[in-house]
Design an enzyme around this catalytic site. Structure first.
Site, short mmCIF file in Angstrom:
data_model
loop_
_atom_site.label_atom_id
_atom_site.label_comp_id
_atom_site.label_asym_id
_atom_site.label_seq_id
_atom_site.Cartn_x
_atom_site.Cartn_y
_atom_site.Cartn_z
N LEU A 166 0.82 -1.22 0.00
CA LEU A 166 0.00 0.00 0.00
C LEU A 166 0.85 1.26 0.00
O LEU A 166 0.52 2.25 -0.68
CB LEU A 166 -0.92 0.01 1.22
CG LEU A 166 -1.98 -1.09 1.29
CD1 LEU A 166 -2.71 -1.03 2.62
CD2 LEU A 166 -2.97 -0.96 0.14
N ASP A 225 13.51 1.76 11.06
CA ASP A 225 13.16 0.43 11.54
C ASP A 225 12.30 0.59 12.78
O ASP A 225 12.80 0.99 13.84
CB ASP A 225 14.44 -0.36 11.85
CG ASP A 225 14.14 -1.80 12.29
OD1 ASP A 225 12.94 -2.15 12.44
OD2 ASP A 225 15.10 -2.56 12.49
N SER A 269 -7.21 -1.08 10.79
CA SER A 269 -7.87 -2.23 10.16
C SER A 269 -9.22 -2.47 10.79
O SER A 269 -9.42 -2.21 11.99
CB SER A 269 -7.00 -3.48 10.33
OG SER A 269 -7.70 -4.65 9.98
N TYR A 312 -2.84 -8.90 16.05
CA TYR A 312 -2.85 -7.87 15.01
C TYR A 312 -4.06 -6.95 15.20
O TYR A 312 -3.93 -5.72 15.17
CB TYR A 312 -2.89 -8.53 13.63
CG TYR A 312 -3.10 -7.55 12.48
CD1 TYR A 312 -2.08 -6.73 12.06
CD2 TYR A 312 -4.33 -7.48 11.83
CE1 TYR A 312 -2.26 -5.83 11.02
CE2 TYR A 312 -4.53 -6.59 10.78
CZ TYR A 312 -3.48 -5.77 10.38
OH TYR A 312 -3.67 -4.88 9.34
N LYS A 352 -4.26 -2.86 16.11
CA LYS A 352 -4.96 -1.88 15.29
C LYS A 352 -6.07 -1.18 16.07
O LYS A 352 -6.40 -0.02 15.79
CB LYS A 352 -5.51 -2.56 14.03
CG LYS A 352 -4.42 -3.04 13.08
CD LYS A 352 -3.49 -1.90 12.65
CE LYS A 352 -2.45 -2.33 11.65
NZ LYS A 352 -1.59 -1.20 11.23
N SER A 373 -1.29 -8.03 -0.34
CA SER A 373 -0.03 -7.41 0.02
C SER A 373 0.91 -8.48 0.54
O SER A 373 0.56 -9.66 0.62
CB SER A 373 -0.24 -6.33 1.09
OG SER A 373 -0.53 -6.93 2.35
#
Length: 333
Positions: free
Chosen positions: A34, A85, A174, A213, A217, A253
């Site tokens: 993205l 990083d 997300s 995850y 988010k 992705s």
């Protein structure tokens, strides 16, 4: 996941060129997926400078060459490749300092900053700084960089008051946050519990392979709301910097190719996922949305109400605990 079905019936659009033309845009995770496609769109729309924040410089330079070639860039516009990083607070600090020096230089400015870099993993791993990777990359380092960039965006607003569009800070999130269990939210100190491998394993069994995850988010949305409240306002009451978060939808992705993931996610990806080129339109849309989107969450290019764990007033206590500990962690990083 209503967003998954909603994306099947949403035609995504890019903002008008006038919203991007001449702007300086910073995108983390800019060498792939993205981020790379958002940079390509931005350059095609006339952005003066696109800064790619990348973990590996060689991959960043390859992305730069590809973007410049595909857009026919003749040198009028600049693509800069800077290392960062997010597994290292020191690297984030160094990147932010480089951005500060850039903005302080002759004709320097920062108009749009898109916090796109992140991970989605089904494996337990700890960063060199001692944090579970999702927590550091998707939450702590993203918060740290956002707070470091906010004064630079404000500086641009103050130096260019004639611009019709405010600088924007966008945090990529997300819709997976809507389905998390997040049992850790009842703990007295949430972050140390999330940083425990045994608790991580329990939560993954309870909530499924993308539980952590989704939690990261969820925190990114709460982070957006908190940062939005920090933004100074003009004499008219408008924010000097627009801060919002965006869910780009389920996109094809490298997130699902870097390691073993459940087969059903790959099946769903093949059937309904957007291309990175298409999904990246949501990033630029959010980065040019205007003051109505300040502090809001966008999905399918519309200001949308996020999940219950964000909006339920009964969850206010855990949000306050989380915010206090997150602030303390950032201050000591």
């Amino acid at each position: 996941m209503g967003g998954l079905f909603g994306q099947l019936f949403t035609k995504l659009t890019l903002p008008p060129a006038s919203a991007v033309d001449g702007k300086t845009i910073l995108i983390t995770g800019g060498n792939t997926g993205l981020g790379r496609e958002a940079a390509r769109h931005a350059l095609a729309l006339g952005a003066a400078t696109v800064i790619l924040g990348v973990r590996t410089l060689s991959k960043g330079e390859e992305a730069k060459a590809d973007i410049e070639s595909s857009t026919g860039n003749s040198g009028r516009n600049k693509v800069l490749v800077w290392p960062i990083d997010l597994e290292s607070f020191a690297s984030v600090q160094a990147f932010a300092e480089r951005a500060r020096n850039y903005v302080a230089g002759e004709n320097g400015r920062l108009d749009l900053a898109i916090m796109n870099a992140g991970i989605a993993s089904v494996m337990w791993a700890v960063t060199p700084d001692g944090w579970e990777r999702h927590l550091q990359i998707n939450v702590l380092s993203t918060a740290l960089l956002s707070l470091k960039l906010l004064p630079l965006l404000r500086h641009t607003a103050e130096q260019h008051p004639q611009d019709w569009q405010r600088p924007h800070l966008v945090i990529v999130t997300s819709d997976s946050h809507e389905s998390v269990k997040f049992p850790e939210r009842t703990a007295d100190r949430i972050f140390p519990v999330l940083n425990d491998q045994g608790q991580w394993a329990k939560s993954q069994r309870l909530g499924g392979p993308i539980e952590r995850y989704g939690v990261s988010k969820l925190m990114a949305i709460l982070m957006t709301e908190d940062i939005a409240r920090l933004v100074p306002r003009s004499t008219q009451g408008d924010p000097l910097v627009v801060v919002n978060s965006v869910a780009p939808g389920f996109c094809k992705s490298e997130l699902l190719t870097r390691e073993s993931v459940p087969w059903f996610l790959k099946v769903i990806e093949a059937l309904v996922a957007r291309s990175a080129q298409e999904g990246s339109k949501t990033l630029l849309d959010s980065a040019t949305r205007g003051i109505a989107s300040h502090g809001k969450w966008l999905e399918n290019q519309a200001i949308t109400t996020p999940g219950k764990l964000v909006t339920d007033p009964n969850e206010a206590a855990y949000k306050k605990k989380e915010a206090r500990h997150s602030q303390s962690t950032s201050e000591h990083s």
